[in-house]
Design an enzyme around this catalytic site. Structure first.
Site, PDB file in Angstrom:
ATOM      1  N   CYS A  43       0.821  -1.213   0.000  1.00 46.08           N
ATOM      2  CA  CYS A  43       0.000   0.000   0.000  1.00 46.08           C
ATOM      3  C   CYS A  43       0.853   1.260   0.000  1.00 46.08           C
ATOM      4  CB  CYS A  43      -0.941  -0.001   1.200  1.00 46.08           C
ATOM      5  SG  CYS A  43      -1.987   1.467   1.273  1.00 46.08           S
ATOM      6  N   CYS A  48      -1.404   1.763  -3.039  1.00 46.49           N
ATOM      7  CA  CYS A  48      -2.416   2.796  -2.836  1.00 46.49           C
ATOM      8  C   CYS A  48      -1.864   4.217  -2.807  1.00 46.49           C
ATOM      9  CB  CYS A  48      -3.158   2.562  -1.517  1.00 46.49           C
ATOM     10  SG  CYS A  48      -3.515   0.842  -1.124  1.00 46.49           S
ATOM     11  N   LYS A  51      -0.042   5.397  -6.098  1.00 43.53           N
ATOM     12  CA  LYS A  51      -1.078   5.396  -7.139  1.00 43.53           C
ATOM     13  C   LYS A  51      -1.999   6.597  -6.988  1.00 43.53           C
ATOM     14  CE  LYS A  51      -4.801   3.278  -6.339  1.00 43.53           C
ATOM     15  NZ  LYS A  51      -5.722   2.191  -5.944  1.00 43.53           N
ATOM     16  N   TYR A 178      -9.430  -3.651 -11.340  1.00 45.58           N
ATOM     17  CA  TYR A 178      -9.354  -2.248 -10.954  1.00 45.58           C
ATOM     18  C   TYR A 178      -7.954  -1.677 -11.130  1.00 45.58           C
ATOM     19  CZ  TYR A 178      -7.280  -3.461  -6.404  1.00 45.58           C
ATOM     20  OH  TYR A 178      -6.458  -3.908  -5.405  1.00 45.58           O
ATOM     21  N   GLU A 182      -7.423   1.535 -13.404  1.00 41.62           N
ATOM     22  CA  GLU A 182      -6.894   2.744 -12.765  1.00 41.62           C
ATOM     23  C   GLU A 182      -5.663   3.261 -13.496  1.00 41.62           C
ATOM     24  OE1 GLU A 182      -8.234   2.190  -8.078  1.00 41.62           O
ATOM     25  OE2 GLU A 182      -6.309   1.352  -8.761  1.00 41.62           O
ATOM     26  N   HIS A 434     -28.049  20.682  -0.327  1.00 47.45           N
ATOM     27  CA  HIS A 434     -28.197  21.191  -1.694  1.00 47.45           C
ATOM     28  C   HIS A 434     -27.378  22.459  -1.882  1.00 47.45           C
ATOM     29  CE1 HIS A 434     -30.240  21.835  -5.516  1.00 47.45           C
ATOM     30  NE2 HIS A 434     -30.370  23.116  -5.168  1.00 47.45           N
TER      31      HIS A 434
END
Length: 451
Positions: A43, A48, A51, A178, A182, A434
């Site tokens: 990671c 992760c 990346k 993925y 990616e 909103h």
């Protein structure tokens, strides 16, 4: 019987370092950890973190283009891969140092070398030492899988991509999960011409409606996608890497990235010889407590092939330490684990896909698809998709899927409600914020279909 250590951890990734730190720092165990490469594991060092930084970098051209649409006089030049990589390397060095300080601060002895299992209570280090431990924890993670074919020595994997000397002008990415998708989006955003080959449809296993939208947008950005296609062989020439596919086509690329999945990193660890049961793919077989069939040996993280996500490995490591050394038996919870895929557009998902849910029980499907305000004003073609999968019987939200900018941020919050067992009516009872994209999660009144 006396041992050199109460716990010996093999692997310095997220799961291993958490287990070691908690066992030593919070529960007072005498702990050692061996890591053969760099502290932080996949990671932090080659997954992760680097990346995601590349994701940020690849998004800048689109952000500048959007800025012009909002009235800014903005321009962007060529991408400086060498400069970016130097800064990336420095950041990874900083993070690794933090991991090391965490171990030393907790009193963990760290061996910067490979370790293997010698017996149920012994570990053999690369320098020849054999040390004993009451408990051994395997946390060696996963490793990229590249099939055997002529020319495989010319490809790189996600382990090596962060160390490229220069950005390729043309790259072939082989794979459809993925990681492949990616990096296809990242490299296209950085200016590389990207072609993607895979034997089956992309993002298989994810919600079909969401993955179809992602693939459509990837293709619209110029990524050449070919499914039903495998590599037969690769030949290195003066012009580049000539790749021949199973259909007979040949194309030339500057680089080939294989992202055809990862496998548990157990080769040569001595586990089978120590009597530990391994799955056919090499995964360490464990029970709900992360314990193997050899009572003194445990395993956490990707090496067990349960859920290959960093936060899951961390929780498994922590639960192991609390159970074995903290007199607080605790099992890691693998239900409703949210995740994100950092493609363009981004994808956040938690729970069951529509396809998986309807195999279990009757469900209602709520969908909202729209152009986000920010992109629409700038004349962009972005599209957002929000989707809820709801049980007809219990009204519980079984799946939430978001395709949108910052989808990962949104799915984390939706996952909290889902973990608490929120019903569709409780989503509806929540007042919308909103104007936001996320308000659509609480304003979808009528199902678009029943399944």
């Amino acid at each position: 019987m006396s041992f050199d250590y109460d716990l010996f951890v093999i692997g310095g990734g997220s799961g291993g370092v958490r287990a070691a730190r908690i066992a030593a720092g919070e529960h007072g165990a005498k702990v050692a950890l061996a890591e053969e490469y760099r502290m932080g594991g996949t990671c932090v060092i080659r997954g992760c973190v680097p990346k995601k930084l590349m994701v940020f970098a690849s998004a800048m051209p689109a952000a500048v283009e959007e800025a012009r649409a909002y009235g800014w006089q903005a321009e962007i030049g060529a991408f400086d891969w060498t400069g970016f990589r130097a800064k990336l390397d420095a950041e990874l060095d900083r993070l690794e140092a933090i991991y090391r300080r965490g171990q030393s601060g907790a009193g963990v002895t760290v061996f910067d070398q490979r370790a293997t299992v010698a017996s149920a209570h012994e570990v053999r280090l690369a320098d020849g030492q054999v040390v004993s431990a009451k408990h051994i924890l395997i946390a060696t993670g996963g490793t990229p899988f590249v099939p055997e074919f002529d020319g495989r020595e010319h490809v790189m994997t996600s382990n090596e991509i962060f160390k490229m000397e220069a950005l390729p002008r043309r790259i072939l990415i082989v794979g459809g999960g993925y990681i492949a998708c990616e990096f296809a989006c990242i490299l296209e955003g950085l200016g590389t011409g990207v072609t993607l080959w895979n034997r089956s449809p992309l993002l298989r296993g994810f919600d079909a409606e969401c993955r179809d939208l992602i693939v459509e947008k990837m293709a619209a950005r110029g990524i050449a996608i070919h499914t039903g296609l495998v590599v037969q062989h690769i030949k290195k020439t003066a012009a580049g890497l000539v790749v021949t596919g199973g259909d007979g086509r040949s194309e030339t690329f500057d680089a080939v990235l294989y992202a055809t999945g990862r496998v548990p990193n157990t080769a040569g660890l001595g586990l089978a010889e120590a009597g530990v049961t391994l799955a056919p793919n090499g995964a360490v077989a464990v029970d709900d407590w992360s314990q193997t069939n050899v009572p003194s040996i445990y395993a956490v993280g990707d090496v067990t092939d349960r859920i290959a996500l960093t936060p899951v490995a961390i929780r498994e490591g922590h639960a192991f330490a609390d159970t074995v050394f903290g007199a607080t038996p605790r099992r890691a919870d693998h239900e409703l684990v949210a995740s994100a895929v950092f493609t363009r557009p981004e994808f956040g998902t938690c729970g069951l896909s529509e396809e998986a849910a309807r195999e279990i029980e009757p469900v209602e499907i709520y969908v909202s698809a729209f152009r986000p305000m920010r992109s629409a004003f700038a004349g962009g073609d972005e599209k957002v998709l929000m989707k809820l999968v709801v049980s007809k019987a219990t009204r519980r939200v079984l799946g939430c899927h978001i395709v949108a900018p910052e989808a990962g941020e949104m799915i984390q919050l939706a996952a909290i409600a889902m973990k608490m067992g929120a019903s569709k009516e409780q989503f509806d009872a929540t007042c919308a914020v909103h104007p936001t994209m996320a308000e659509e999660l609480v304003t979808m009144r009528k199902p678009v279909r029943h399944a």
